[in-house]
Design an enzyme around this catalytic site. Structure first.
Site, PDB file in Angstrom:
ATOM      1  N   ASP A  71      -2.307   2.763   4.249  1.00  0.00           N
ATOM      2  CA  ASP A  71      -3.418   2.368   3.384  1.00  0.00           C
ATOM      3  C   ASP A  71      -2.928   2.025   1.980  1.00  0.00           C
ATOM      4  OD1 ASP A  71      -5.226   2.733   5.437  1.00  0.00           O
ATOM      5  OD2 ASP A  71      -5.622   4.824   4.912  1.00  0.00           O
ATOM      6  N   CYS A  86       8.471  -0.824   7.926  1.00  0.00           N
ATOM      7  CA  CYS A  86       8.920  -2.212   8.064  1.00  0.00           C
ATOM      8  C   CYS A  86      10.072  -2.314   9.061  1.00  0.00           C
ATOM      9  CB  CYS A  86       9.351  -2.761   6.705  1.00  0.00           C
ATOM     10  SG  CYS A  86       9.911  -4.476   6.773  1.00  0.00           S
ATOM     11  N   ASP A 105      -8.029  -0.692  -0.889  1.00  0.00           N
ATOM     12  CA  ASP A 105      -8.022  -0.828   0.565  1.00  0.00           C
ATOM     13  C   ASP A 105      -9.101   0.094   1.115  1.00  0.00           C
ATOM     14  OD1 ASP A 105      -6.290  -1.681   3.121  1.00  0.00           O
ATOM     15  OD2 ASP A 105      -6.849   0.437   3.345  1.00  0.00           O
ATOM     16  N   GLU A 156     -10.602  -6.526  -0.595  1.00  0.00           N
ATOM     17  CA  GLU A 156     -10.490  -7.421   0.551  1.00  0.00           C
ATOM     18  C   GLU A 156     -11.836  -8.105   0.784  1.00  0.00           C
ATOM     19  OE1 GLU A 156      -7.514  -5.549   3.764  1.00  0.00           O
ATOM     20  OE2 GLU A 156      -9.098  -4.172   3.136  1.00  0.00           O
ATOM     21  N   CYS A 213      10.097  -6.215   1.053  1.00  0.00           N
ATOM     22  CA  CYS A 213      10.823  -7.428   1.465  1.00  0.00           C
ATOM     23  C   CYS A 213       9.906  -8.583   1.850  1.00  0.00           C
ATOM     24  CB  CYS A 213      11.777  -7.118   2.618  1.00  0.00           C
ATOM     25  SG  CYS A 213      10.938  -6.795   4.204  1.00  0.00           S
ATOM     26  N   CYS A 272       5.208  -6.128   4.362  1.00  0.00           N
ATOM     27  CA  CYS A 272       6.028  -5.153   3.638  1.00  0.00           C
ATOM     28  C   CYS A 272       5.998  -5.473   2.145  1.00  0.00           C
ATOM     29  CB  CYS A 272       7.470  -5.197   4.146  1.00  0.00           C
ATOM     30  SG  CYS A 272       8.552  -4.040   3.268  1.00  0.00           S
ATOM     31  N   CYS A 300      13.268  -4.175   6.832  1.00  0.00           N
ATOM     32  CA  CYS A 300      14.073  -3.478   5.810  1.00  0.00           C
ATOM     33  C   CYS A 300      14.018  -1.966   5.918  1.00  0.00           C
ATOM     34  CB  CYS A 300      13.644  -3.917   4.408  1.00  0.00           C
ATOM     35  SG  CYS A 300      12.031  -3.275   3.886  1.00  0.00           S
TER      36      CYS A 300
END
Length: 234
Positions: free
Chosen positions: A194, A184, A14, A98, A168, A165, A187
């Site tokens: 990051d 999140c 990232d 990415e 979940c 997340c 959850c």
């Protein structure tokens, strides 16, 4: 074709500004800031250049001084990126990044007459910080160095990597409470934002890599009369 020395190792990356990069194993790589390191010297040299008479010898000297500082900045950036890309490609058979469109991300903050930009100063500062990192060059180096080492570089869409997340799977802009904190709303999982992004990048890359492998034609049993089939991946 070379065989990677660590065929089972994979990493998601990232990219950022506060940290140059965060890896899926939780490693934070310090921000690359060669321009900021020499910013004062460069600004002083540029001010001096602006005061010199066009066509004069003093202006030529001042221009050369600016060029030397800029070359020093470029050399430091290149050295940093080469060492980092070498280390990552050497230790990981699968590297996932990415698919960032840096040119679009750093488009002029001023906008156009028809559509003027907003928060111009902040956007201009962010643009400079992104360009200072050398993200595009970093990806280019990773691509050929992964190939040299017998590994693979996979680029995945950046959409929602920082909003999903990893526990979940819930996707929401509200999950990203701040630049640094992920929490999140479904959850309650909380972590460094990051690091969450890097984990999601890795998982997306592993899924894409597995899909590409499974697309290879599967030969039918001899004499079955069936045609070779190609599995469909999402």
């Amino acid at each position: 074709e070379p065989v990677h020395p660590h065929p089972a190792r994979a990493v998601g990356i990232d990219l950022g500004v506060a940290h140059f990069a965060t890896l899926s194993d939780g490693t934070h790589i310090p921000a690359l800031a060669p321009a900021r390191r020499d910013a004062e010297a460069l600004a002083k040299a540029q001010r001096s250049l602006a005061r010199k008479k066009p066509g004069s010898k003093n202006r030529a000297k001042a221009k050369a001084r600016v060029a030397r500082i800029q070359a020093r900045i470029a050399d430091r950036r290149s050295d940093y990126l080469h060492k980092l890309s070498h280390e990552i490609s050497k230790n990981h058979a699968l590297v996932v990044v990415e698919d960032l469109r840096v040119s679009s991300m750093t488009r002029s903050a001023r906008g156009t007459i028809e559509e003027p930009g907003t928060n111009v100063a902040a956007k201009s500062g962010l643009n400079r910080a992104i360009l200072d990192q050398g993200w595009g060059e970093f990806r280019r180096q990773l691509e050929y160095k992964c190939a040299w080492a017998g590994g693979t570089l996979v680029a995945v869409p950046a959409a929602n990597t920082s909003r999903t997340c990893p526990v979940c799977g819930h996707i929401s802009a509200e999950n990203r409470r701040s630049q640094a904190v992920f929490a999140c709303v479904e959850c309650g999982h909380a972590a460094n934002a990051d690091h969450v992004g890097a984990l999601n990048v890795l998982r997306a890359g592993q899924a894409r890599s597995a899909c590409q492998v499974s697309r290879e034609r599967i030969r039918p049993a001899a004499g079955s009369g069936k045609k070779a089939r190609v599995p469909v991946c999402a």
